[in-house]
Design a protein around this motif. Structure first.
Motif, PDB file in Angstrom:
ATOM      1  N   LEU A 127       0.838  -1.200   0.000  1.00 27.40           N
ATOM      2  CA  LEU A 127       0.000   0.000   0.000  1.00 27.40           C
ATOM      3  C   LEU A 127       0.870   1.246   0.000  1.00 27.40           C
ATOM      4  N   SER A 128       1.898   1.261   0.840  1.00 29.26           N
ATOM      5  CA  SER A 128       2.802   2.404   0.898  1.00 29.26           C
ATOM      6  C   SER A 128       3.568   2.559  -0.414  1.00 29.26           C
ATOM      7  N   VAL A 129       4.021   1.440  -0.985  1.00 29.46           N
ATOM      8  CA  VAL A 129       4.730   1.481  -2.269  1.00 29.46           C
ATOM      9  C   VAL A 129       3.828   2.048  -3.361  1.00 29.46           C
ATOM     10  N   SER A 130       2.561   1.666  -3.362  1.00 34.13           N
ATOM     11  CA  SER A 130       1.638   2.165  -4.390  1.00 34.13           C
ATOM     12  C   SER A 130       1.455   3.674  -4.303  1.00 34.13           C
ATOM     13  N   LEU A 131       1.754   4.244  -3.126  1.00 32.74           N
ATOM     14  CA  LEU A 131       1.627   5.695  -2.913  1.00 32.74           C
ATOM     15  C   LEU A 131       2.980   6.398  -2.964  1.00 32.74           C
ATOM     16  N   GLY A 132       3.994   5.730  -3.521  1.00 32.41           N
ATOM     17  CA  GLY A 132       5.276   6.381  -3.766  1.00 32.41           C
ATOM     18  C   GLY A 132       6.350   6.129  -2.743  1.00 32.41           C
ATOM     19  N   HIS A 133       6.059   5.367  -1.697  1.00 36.06           N
ATOM     20  CA  HIS A 133       7.056   5.064  -0.682  1.00 36.06           C
ATOM     21  C   HIS A 133       8.004   3.984  -1.207  1.00 36.06           C
ATOM     22  N   ALA A 134       9.192   3.935  -0.660  1.00 36.79           N
ATOM     23  CA  ALA A 134      10.158   2.905  -1.058  1.00 36.79           C
ATOM     24  C   ALA A 134      10.850   2.355   0.179  1.00 36.79           C
ATOM     25  N   TYR A 135      11.243   1.098   0.113  1.00 40.49           N
ATOM     26  CA  TYR A 135      11.973   0.441   1.198  1.00 40.49           C
ATOM     27  C   TYR A 135      13.394   0.150   0.736  1.00 40.49           C
ATOM     28  N   ASN A 136      14.278   0.094   1.694  1.00 38.11           N
ATOM     29  CA  ASN A 136      15.692  -0.130   1.405  1.00 38.11           C
ATOM     30  C   ASN A 136      16.158  -1.379   2.154  1.00 38.11           C
ATOM     31  N   GLY A 137      16.289  -2.491   1.429  1.00 41.56           N
ATOM     32  CA  GLY A 137      16.710  -3.727   2.068  1.00 41.56           C
ATOM     33  C   GLY A 137      15.603  -4.339   2.897  1.00 41.56           C
ATOM     34  N   SER A 138      15.964  -5.296   3.736  1.00 43.55           N
ATOM     35  CA  SER A 138      14.964  -5.969   4.569  1.00 43.55           C
ATOM     36  C   SER A 138      15.535  -6.263   5.949  1.00 43.55           C
ATOM     37  N   ASP A 139      14.645  -6.272   6.903  1.00 43.05           N
ATOM     38  CA  ASP A 139      14.974  -6.602   8.288  1.00 43.05           C
ATOM     39  C   ASP A 139      13.952  -7.642   8.731  1.00 43.05           C
ATOM     40  N   ASN A 140      14.236  -8.886   8.414  1.00 40.42           N
ATOM     41  CA  ASN A 140      13.267  -9.955   8.625  1.00 40.42           C
ATOM     42  C   ASN A 140      12.968 -10.174  10.101  1.00 40.42           C
TER      43      ASN A 140
END
Length: 721
Positions: free
Chosen positions: A201-214
């Protein structure tokens, strides 16, 4: 709040000229059977369809969005959802391809390379966009794409839209700069299914994530932390006015919760003992979320995926969960609403549900008390299993809920009020997986004029000497409806039922008959004449109206299978069904349905007189359920407790209805205080009587199934845009 950067003026001026986007995810629709645990078609598990559904979820909702900076996107998706999406098999797509070309929309067809190749060979609009992972010539391929996923086809959408504009507008449109690349993110994704819907949902609104913290834990708390954090991230992007959520609880088909059954014994007996714990307790009987921990005694752990039986079971269930999460993600993004996952343990109450159903069928005082005790135990145990932070989310920050679950989460009591009464709420069953995925992925508003609700058909099937045959007809006559015209049609066979429905072109059908189910391994049914009609078999052979109301017993049965009457009607074409968890009292059911028709008859013109132009069917039914619940409470204190005189019903009832119509958040508190005043009891005594003597009231036997929030009723002369 920061200033919102406006859309380019030349694009805003073209709003009414721009085509709509219609996304369609293709499936092979080959007859390979279904997965055993949740009921997905085998052909969407291998190869896994989930990445294509996730892609659809994050792509632009409208052509306007390809020119809009991130801070504008939430506003473009209000007040009504803008995204139009669906999942369809190749046979359905072949039928759709025969339709006449259109210039008011752009079809974006997403699929595996083999399906895209087949689709491209069929007739299609010149502006159709074919999108795949690694595609044939003429298709858009995502292979090698490195940018932000939500912007992957901005250029392609712009070019397709330009081709549909008048010639004199095309140059200016093409010269307008697309939105700038979205900024790179600084925070990691949590790499978990419990956060994926909110992250997409956040990505669809232009947000981006950097890597992962499982998340690496077998405890519930870290998962709840991540769920709340991801939901809050999405809310910050949407804006603090966000009060709608998706609430979901993954599950398997109901019969498989009998973990001592022959199914499990046969499945697990050939798995090494040290791996059985992983399969049974770590995956299927895990009360928390996705993770689990094992205690090892000075030895290396055995890789369960290398076992010829355990490995395929684990992989298959993980594929099901990934598909389920993709569906929830599509539902969250299309409605611009965060998603909150509940723990698995809310599903572990099969025996209590059977007891509730068993005692609801008997009307003596002893069974009524046992029914209430079982309900209290169920509600308490489900509530105790849910982290208090999630309860606070529901209590403090939520108004409307789209529930995706098989367990009766509607019955949770928060501050003494059932969730289904406290909130505007509708539900989608978690099983079968195919239907869940289709409903979650289906988006786009369906609009009806209020006048479409004036023509109602009642399909009735009772023996001539059945004492309840005329109950509904008599109840409707009491209300003397002014606008709504109700036509009763008596049918005595499935053939007559099909003919009756095919001849009706209206929006609301009421089924007035006996209903039931054959347990958790059999289909639900409606008694039509001497036949038990399986509503799943009505698909493609009769027209099911968009709205169905079931005045019949156990049509979304607590102790039945996922193949319920209500689910069958949804599969056969209904958008929404008002169904029943339990057997219902014939006279009370008749009064319930008659009051619902009266609300349509009186409430919609009253709203129009107040210059209201639009409401959803879910809103209409939700407020009605509150009124019905208020009536149940008053009747409880009149008939059961003898605390009130009947005359107080006509005094307190209208005041409660007025509070509900005014959408007062304190309507329940005001009702309790009025009952206390009239009965000369304290507020606490009134609440204690409800909680201890009759917390499960007749209105709570009903539920809204399907997608009623996508069914809009417009009250003016033209539909709202």
């Amino acid at each position: 709040m920061e200033d919102i950067e406006p859309l380019p003026q030349q694009i805003a001026a073209l709003y009414d000229q721009l085509p709509a986007l219609h996304y369609l995810v293709l499936t092979p629709a080959s007859d390979l059977g279904f997965t055993p645990f949740q009921g997905f078609s085998a052909d969407v598990v291998k190869p896994l369809l989930a990445p294509l559904v996730e892609l659809m979820a994050v792509l632009p909702a409208s052509v306007l969005e390809i020119f809009a900076p991130p801070n504008v996107l939430p506003a473009l998706r209000r007040p009504l959802p803008q995204k139009n999406t669906t999942i369809a098999g190749m046979p359905t797509y072949r039928v759709l391809s025969e339709h006449k070309p259109t210039r008011d929309r752009i079809a974006v067809v997403i699929g595996f390379p083999s399906e895209i190749t087949s689709a491209m060979a069929l007739p299609h609009d010149a502006n159709t966009i074919f999108l795949t992972t690694k595609g044939p010539p003429g298709a858009v391929s995502l292979s090698g794409y490195k940018g932000h996923l939500a912007q992957a086809i901005d250029v392609v959408i712009r070019d397709a839209a330009a081709a549909l504009l008048p010639n004199e507008m095309q140059d200016a449109f093409l010269a307008t700069p697309l939105r700038a690349p979205f900024p790179e993110g600084s925070l990691p994704s949590r790499g978990s299914g419990v956060t994926m819907p909110n992250e997409l949902l956040s990505v669809s609104l232009g947000h981006a994530y950097n890597g992962s913290d499982n998340i690496l834990s077998g405890e519930a708390s870290p998962y709840v932390d991540a769920i709340i954090d991801s939901a809050n991230c999405a809310r910050r992007i949407i804006g603090e006015t966000s009060t709608n959520i998706v609430l979901y609880a993954p599950s398997i088909v109901r019969r498989l919760y009998a973990f001592g059954s022959s199914f499990w014994n046969n499945l697990l007996r050939n798995i090494p003992r040290e791996l059985r714990e992983i399969v049974k307790d770590g995956l299927f009987r895990n009360p928390n979320y996705s993770g689990f921990s094992l205690k090892l005694k000075n030895r290396e752990p055995r890789n369960p995926y290398e076992d010829p039986i355990a490995g395929p079971i684990l992989s298959l269930r993980q594929s099901e969960l990934r598909l389920m999460t993709a569906g929830i993600s599509a539902l969250a993004t299309s409605g611009t609403q965060p998603a909150i996952r509940l723990p698995n343990s809310v599903n572990f109450h099969a025996s209590t549900l059977r007891e509730i159903e068993r005692h609801s069928e008997r009307v003596n005082e002893r069974n009524r008390k046992i029914l209430q005790l079982n309900y209290k135990r169920l509600s308490h145990e489900m509530l105790s299993a849910i982290d208090t932070r999630i309860i606070e989310e529901l209590s403090q920050r939520t108004e409307a809920i789209t529930l995706v679950a098989d367990a009766p989460i509607e019955w949770l009591r928060i501050d003494g009020i059932p969730l289904m009464i406290r909130h505007e709420l509708s539900r989608i069953g978690m099983t079968p997986g195919n239907l869940m995925l289709a409903l979650c992925a289906e988006s786009g508003m369906h609009s009806l004029p209020a006048s479409a609700l004036d023509d109602v058909i009642v399909v009735r099937s009772f023996a001539h000497d059945d004492p309840i045959r005329n109950s509904l007809e008599d109840a409707i006559q009491i209300f003397n409806l002014a606008r709504v015209k109700v036509r009763f049609v008596d049918v005595t066979s499935q053939t007559e039922l099909i003919s009756c429905l095919n001849s009706y072109q209206g929006a609301i059908a009421i089924f007035d008959c006996h209903g039931g189910h054959g347990g958790d391994e059999s289909h639900g049914w409606l008694k039509i004449g001497n036949e038990r009609v399986d509503t799943w078999q009505l698909a493609h052979i009769t027209r099911i109206p968009p709205i169905v109301v079931l005045s019949a017993c156990s049509t979304f049965a607590l102790a039945g299978s996922h193949a319920s009457v209500a689910n069958g009607l949804i599969r056969s074409g209904a958008i929404t069904v008002v169904g029943t968890f339990l057997p219902v009292n014939a006279l009370r059911s008749a009064a319930f349905v008659a009051r619902l028709l009266y609300r349509i008859d009186v409430f919609l013109p009253a709203l129009k007189a107040l210059d209201k132009n639009y409401l959803t069917w879910r809103s209409l039914v939700s407020t009605f359920l509150r009124m019905s619940y208020a009536t149940d409470l008053l009747q409880f204190f009149i008939d059961d407790k003898n605390w009130l005189e009947q005359a107080m019903f006509m005094r307190i009832g209208p005041m409660a209805n007025q509070d509900i119509n005014l959408l007062r958040s304190d309507w329940h508190e005001r009702l309790v205080r009025r009952i206390a005043w009239a009965s000369r009891k304290s507020r606490d005594e009134v609440l204690s009587a409800i909680e201890n003597d009759s917390p499960l009231l007749e209105t709570m036997y009903y539920c809204q199934i399907g997608r009623p929030e996508t069914l809009g009723i417009w009250l003016g002369d033209v539909p709202i845009n």
